[in-house]
Design a protein around this motif. Structure first.
Motif, PDB file in Angstrom:
ATOM      1  N   ASP A 109      -0.004   5.169  10.584  1.00  0.00           N
ATOM      2  CA  ASP A 109       0.129   6.362  11.436  1.00  0.00           C
ATOM      3  C   ASP A 109       0.123   7.627  10.586  1.00  0.00           C
ATOM      4  OD1 ASP A 109       0.168   5.326  13.923  1.00  0.00           O
ATOM      5  OD2 ASP A 109       2.222   5.913  14.415  1.00  0.00           O
ATOM      6  N   GLY A 110      -0.721   8.574  10.955  1.00  0.00           N
ATOM      7  CA  GLY A 110      -0.730   9.853  10.253  1.00  0.00           C
ATOM      8  C   GLY A 110      -1.442   9.811   8.908  1.00  0.00           C
ATOM      9  N   LEU A 111      -1.997   8.656   8.522  1.00  0.00           N
ATOM     10  CA  LEU A 111      -2.729   8.579   7.249  1.00  0.00           C
ATOM     11  C   LEU A 111      -4.229   8.527   7.527  1.00  0.00           C
ATOM     12  CD1 LEU A 111      -0.744   5.839   5.238  1.00  0.00           C
ATOM     13  CD2 LEU A 111      -0.516   8.322   5.091  1.00  0.00           C
ATOM     14  N   THR A 112      -5.020   9.125   6.632  1.00  0.00           N
ATOM     15  CA  THR A 112      -6.465   8.974   6.762  1.00  0.00           C
ATOM     16  C   THR A 112      -6.832   7.599   6.195  1.00  0.00           C
ATOM     17  OG1 THR A 112      -6.917   9.841   4.567  1.00  0.00           O
ATOM     18  CG2 THR A 112      -6.807  11.442   6.364  1.00  0.00           C
ATOM     19  N   GLN A 113      -8.060   7.151   6.536  1.00  0.00           N
ATOM     20  CA  GLN A 113      -8.480   5.844   6.015  1.00  0.00           C
ATOM     21  C   GLN A 113      -8.526   5.858   4.488  1.00  0.00           C
ATOM     22  OE1 GLN A 113     -11.770   5.259   8.618  1.00  0.00           O
ATOM     23  NE2 GLN A 113     -10.662   3.713   9.772  1.00  0.00           N
ATOM     24  N   THR A 114      -8.949   6.994   3.926  1.00  0.00           N
ATOM     25  CA  THR A 114      -9.005   7.085   2.458  1.00  0.00           C
ATOM     26  C   THR A 114      -7.609   6.930   1.860  1.00  0.00           C
ATOM     27  OG1 THR A 114     -10.875   8.556   2.695  1.00  0.00           O
ATOM     28  CG2 THR A 114      -9.802   8.535   0.538  1.00  0.00           C
ATOM     29  N   GLN A 115      -6.614   7.536   2.501  1.00  0.00           N
ATOM     30  CA  GLN A 115      -5.243   7.409   1.985  1.00  0.00           C
ATOM     31  C   GLN A 115      -4.758   5.958   2.058  1.00  0.00           C
ATOM     32  OE1 GLN A 115      -3.594  10.420   4.622  1.00  0.00           O
ATOM     33  NE2 GLN A 115      -3.115  11.747   2.888  1.00  0.00           N
ATOM     34  N   VAL A 116      -5.140   5.264   3.131  1.00  0.00           N
ATOM     35  CA  VAL A 116      -4.720   3.856   3.259  1.00  0.00           C
ATOM     36  C   VAL A 116      -5.391   3.028   2.159  1.00  0.00           C
ATOM     37  CG1 VAL A 116      -4.672   1.826   4.754  1.00  0.00           C
ATOM     38  CG2 VAL A 116      -4.385   4.091   5.756  1.00  0.00           C
ATOM     39  N   VAL A 117      -6.697   3.252   1.964  1.00  0.00           N
ATOM     40  CA  VAL A 117      -7.416   2.482   0.935  1.00  0.00           C
ATOM     41  C   VAL A 117      -6.821   2.786  -0.445  1.00  0.00           C
ATOM     42  CG1 VAL A 117      -9.648   1.945  -0.118  1.00  0.00           C
ATOM     43  CG2 VAL A 117      -9.530   2.472   2.297  1.00  0.00           C
ATOM     44  N   ASP A 118      -6.520   4.063  -0.700  1.00  0.00           N
ATOM     45  CA  ASP A 118      -5.926   4.429  -1.999  1.00  0.00           C
ATOM     46  C   ASP A 118      -4.638   3.633  -2.235  1.00  0.00           C
ATOM     47  OD1 ASP A 118      -7.911   6.284  -2.386  1.00  0.00           O
ATOM     48  OD2 ASP A 118      -6.686   8.034  -1.911  1.00  0.00           O
ATOM     49  N   THR A 119      -3.796   3.571  -1.201  1.00  0.00           N
ATOM     50  CA  THR A 119      -2.511   2.857  -1.320  1.00  0.00           C
ATOM     51  C   THR A 119      -2.749   1.374  -1.609  1.00  0.00           C
ATOM     52  OG1 THR A 119      -1.590   4.368   0.308  1.00  0.00           O
ATOM     53  CG2 THR A 119      -0.338   2.358  -0.101  1.00  0.00           C
ATOM     54  N   LEU A 120      -3.637   0.761  -0.810  1.00  0.00           N
ATOM     55  CA  LEU A 120      -3.884  -0.677  -0.983  1.00  0.00           C
ATOM     56  C   LEU A 120      -4.494  -0.960  -2.360  1.00  0.00           C
ATOM     57  CD1 LEU A 120      -3.027  -0.857   1.919  1.00  0.00           C
ATOM     58  CD2 LEU A 120      -5.134  -2.047   2.474  1.00  0.00           C
ATOM     59  N   GLU A 121      -5.428  -0.109  -2.762  1.00  0.00           N
ATOM     60  CA  GLU A 121      -6.088  -0.331  -4.061  1.00  0.00           C
ATOM     61  C   GLU A 121      -5.050  -0.286  -5.194  1.00  0.00           C
ATOM     62  OE1 GLU A 121      -9.050   2.539  -5.209  1.00  0.00           O
ATOM     63  OE2 GLU A 121      -9.697   1.325  -6.908  1.00  0.00           O
ATOM     64  N   ARG A 122      -4.155   0.699  -5.116  1.00  0.00           N
ATOM     65  CA  ARG A 122      -3.134   0.826  -6.160  1.00  0.00           C
ATOM     66  C   ARG A 122      -2.263  -0.436  -6.182  1.00  0.00           C
ATOM     67  NH1 ARG A 122       1.725   2.439  -5.435  1.00  0.00           N
ATOM     68  NH2 ARG A 122       1.318   3.509  -3.475  1.00  0.00           N
ATOM     69  N   LEU A 123      -1.870  -0.905  -5.002  1.00  0.00           N
ATOM     70  CA  LEU A 123      -0.994  -2.084  -4.940  1.00  0.00           C
ATOM     71  C   LEU A 123      -1.706  -3.331  -5.457  1.00  0.00           C
ATOM     72  CD1 LEU A 123       0.641  -1.286  -1.484  1.00  0.00           C
ATOM     73  CD2 LEU A 123       1.827  -1.328  -3.690  1.00  0.00           C
ATOM     74  N   VAL A 124      -2.987  -3.489  -5.118  1.00  0.00           N
ATOM     75  CA  VAL A 124      -3.735  -4.662  -5.585  1.00  0.00           C
ATOM     76  C   VAL A 124      -3.861  -4.613  -7.108  1.00  0.00           C
ATOM     77  CG1 VAL A 124      -5.959  -5.866  -5.575  1.00  0.00           C
ATOM     78  CG2 VAL A 124      -5.059  -4.932  -3.457  1.00  0.00           C
ATOM     79  N   ARG A 125      -4.186  -3.443  -7.623  1.00  0.00           N
ATOM     80  CA  ARG A 125      -4.386  -3.345  -9.080  1.00  0.00           C
ATOM     81  C   ARG A 125      -3.071  -3.577  -9.816  1.00  0.00           C
ATOM     82  NH1 ARG A 125      -9.497  -2.045 -10.416  1.00  0.00           N
ATOM     83  NH2 ARG A 125     -10.756  -0.983  -8.858  1.00  0.00           N
ATOM     84  N   GLU A 126      -1.953  -3.125  -9.225  1.00  0.00           N
ATOM     85  CA  GLU A 126      -0.644  -3.380  -9.847  1.00  0.00           C
ATOM     86  C   GLU A 126      -0.352  -4.874  -9.892  1.00  0.00           C
ATOM     87  OE1 GLU A 126       1.566   0.670  -8.339  1.00  0.00           O
ATOM     88  OE2 GLU A 126       2.357  -1.245  -7.643  1.00  0.00           O
ATOM     89  N   ARG A 127      -0.744  -5.552  -8.814  1.00  0.00           N
ATOM     90  CA  ARG A 127      -0.406  -6.964  -8.691  1.00  0.00           C
ATOM     91  C   ARG A 127      -1.387  -7.870  -9.433  1.00  0.00           C
ATOM     92  NH1 ARG A 127       2.348  -9.301  -3.401  1.00  0.00           N
ATOM     93  NH2 ARG A 127       3.591  -7.473  -3.858  1.00  0.00           N
ATOM     94  N   GLY A 128      -2.645  -7.441  -9.557  1.00  0.00           N
ATOM     95  CA  GLY A 128      -3.680  -8.274 -10.166  1.00  0.00           C
ATOM     96  C   GLY A 128      -3.399  -8.544 -11.627  1.00  0.00           C
ATOM     97  N   THR A 129      -3.653  -9.768 -12.037  1.00  0.00           N
ATOM     98  CA  THR A 129      -3.483 -10.076 -13.453  1.00  0.00           C
ATOM     99  C   THR A 129      -4.708  -9.577 -14.214  1.00  0.00           C
ATOM    100  OG1 THR A 129      -4.500 -12.184 -13.054  1.00  0.00           O
ATOM    101  CG2 THR A 129      -2.097 -12.130 -13.037  1.00  0.00           C
ATOM    102  N   ALA A 130      -4.619  -9.530 -15.525  1.00  0.00           N
ATOM    103  CA  ALA A 130      -5.697  -8.970 -16.334  1.00  0.00           C
ATOM    104  C   ALA A 130      -7.012  -9.703 -16.100  1.00  0.00           C
ATOM    105  CB  ALA A 130      -5.305  -9.027 -17.797  1.00  0.00           C
ATOM    106  N   ASP A 131      -6.937 -11.013 -15.813  1.00  0.00           N
ATOM    107  CA  ASP A 131      -8.178 -11.775 -15.668  1.00  0.00           C
ATOM    108  C   ASP A 131      -8.680 -11.815 -14.221  1.00  0.00           C
ATOM    109  OD1 ASP A 131      -6.258 -13.349 -14.600  1.00  0.00           O
ATOM    110  OD2 ASP A 131      -6.791 -15.174 -15.700  1.00  0.00           O
ATOM    111  N   ALA A 132      -7.975 -11.116 -13.324  1.00  0.00           N
ATOM    112  CA  ALA A 132      -8.335 -11.221 -11.909  1.00  0.00           C
ATOM    113  C   ALA A 132      -9.750 -10.758 -11.615  1.00  0.00           C
ATOM    114  CB  ALA A 132      -7.352 -10.423 -11.054  1.00  0.00           C
ATOM    115  N   TRP A 133     -10.257  -9.844 -12.412  1.00  0.00           N
ATOM    116  CA  TRP A 133     -11.575  -9.277 -12.096  1.00  0.00           C
ATOM    117  C   TRP A 133     -12.697  -9.872 -12.945  1.00  0.00           C
ATOM    118  CZ3 TRP A 133      -7.152  -6.718 -10.974  1.00  0.00           C
ATOM    119  CH2 TRP A 133      -7.071  -6.153  -9.721  1.00  0.00           C
ATOM    120  N   GLU A 134     -12.349 -10.876 -13.786  1.00  0.00           N
ATOM    121  CA  GLU A 134     -13.385 -11.408 -14.685  1.00  0.00           C
ATOM    122  C   GLU A 134     -14.194 -12.496 -14.007  1.00  0.00           C
ATOM    123  OE1 GLU A 134     -11.245 -12.426 -18.183  1.00  0.00           O
ATOM    124  OE2 GLU A 134     -10.830 -10.330 -18.599  1.00  0.00           O
TER     125      GLU A 134
END
Ligand code: DC
Length: 221
Positions: free
Chosen positions: A196-221
């Motif tokens: 509520d009250g967030l733009t889609q870009t703001q939601v994606v920014d939040t989710l991206e930050r949380l995923v990157r915090e949680r992802g292990t170093a090898d998650a993207w390899e």
């Protein structure tokens, strides 16, 4: 790595999940489109909705192809057709069919196998991928969700009263929540994100930050 995004209709899951997948370089699974495609094909074949076995048999053998922005059934592009009001209405019969759900969950797991995936739906964090590394449950107030849906309909030239959109949405929510198999409910380990009250870009920014915090170093390899 599996990222699941569940939540009610109109919470903004599809756009957010697609953009998050693009930013992370992950595959994107739109599981609602799978239920819709089965409903589209079942109606075309004239199957009776209460013939659960026949509809599940169709789901098991449906030649579904996803490419980046399109969904094909047996070579036919049904991307727009599956968003019609009629298919939206019929999809409830398919989504309530436990035999179909078993087929589609198996398909979702096959598609995700060995890949990095952002998947969105109702039961992705609870049933399809209970061991997913990152689970989100998007929410927004019923009126805000109805307003977004109403706006989409306006843009497509379909006019409907906001109050009617809200009433239909309440019915869908109730049906999604009380479904015996794969009901709409957050996984115990899902992060609830109020959009509520967030733009889609703001939601994606939040989710991206949380995923990157949680992802292990090898998650993207
Ligand atoms: O997200 P959507 O509106 O495209 O979903 C279409 C229908 O499919 C909706 O009735 C909910 C249902 N659905 C489901 O039961 N489980 C999923 N994983 C995805 C969608």
């Amino acid at each position: 790595m599996i990222v699941t995004i569940d939540g009610p209709a109109g919470a903004g899951k599809s756009t957010v999940a697609r953009e998050l997948a693009r930013r992370l370089g992950f595959c994107f699974l739109d599981t609602g489109a799978m239920y819709r495609a089965v409903a589209w094909a079942a109606a075309r074949q004239g199957l009776a909705w209460d013939d659960q076995t026949a509809v599940a048999e169709l789901a098991a053998h449906l030649p579904l192809v996803f490419d980046s922005h399109r969904i094909l059934v047996d070579g036919q592009d049904v991307t727009l057709a599956i968003r019609s009001q009629e298919v939206t209405h019929n999809t409830r019969y398919v989504a309530d069919n436990p035999l179909v759900r078993a087929q589609l969950v198996a398909l979702q797991r096959r598609l995700a196998h060995g890949r990095h995936v952002v998947t969105e739906g109702r039961d992705q964090g609870t049933v399809a991928f209970p061991a997913a590394e990152c689970k989100f449950f998007l929410i927004a107030s019923p009126r805000e969700r109805a307003r977004r849906r109403w706006q989409q309909l306006q843009e497509r030239g379909e006019s409907m009263m906001l109050e009617d959109v809200l009433a239909q949405q309440n019915q869908r929510d109730a049906r999604d929540a009380r479904r015996a198999c794969g009901p709409l409910t957050p996984a115990p380990d899902a992060l609830i994100v109020d959009t509520d009250g967030l733009t889609q870009t703001q939601v994606v920014d939040t989710l991206e930050r949380l995923v990157r915090e949680r992802g292990t170093a090898d998650a993207w390899e």
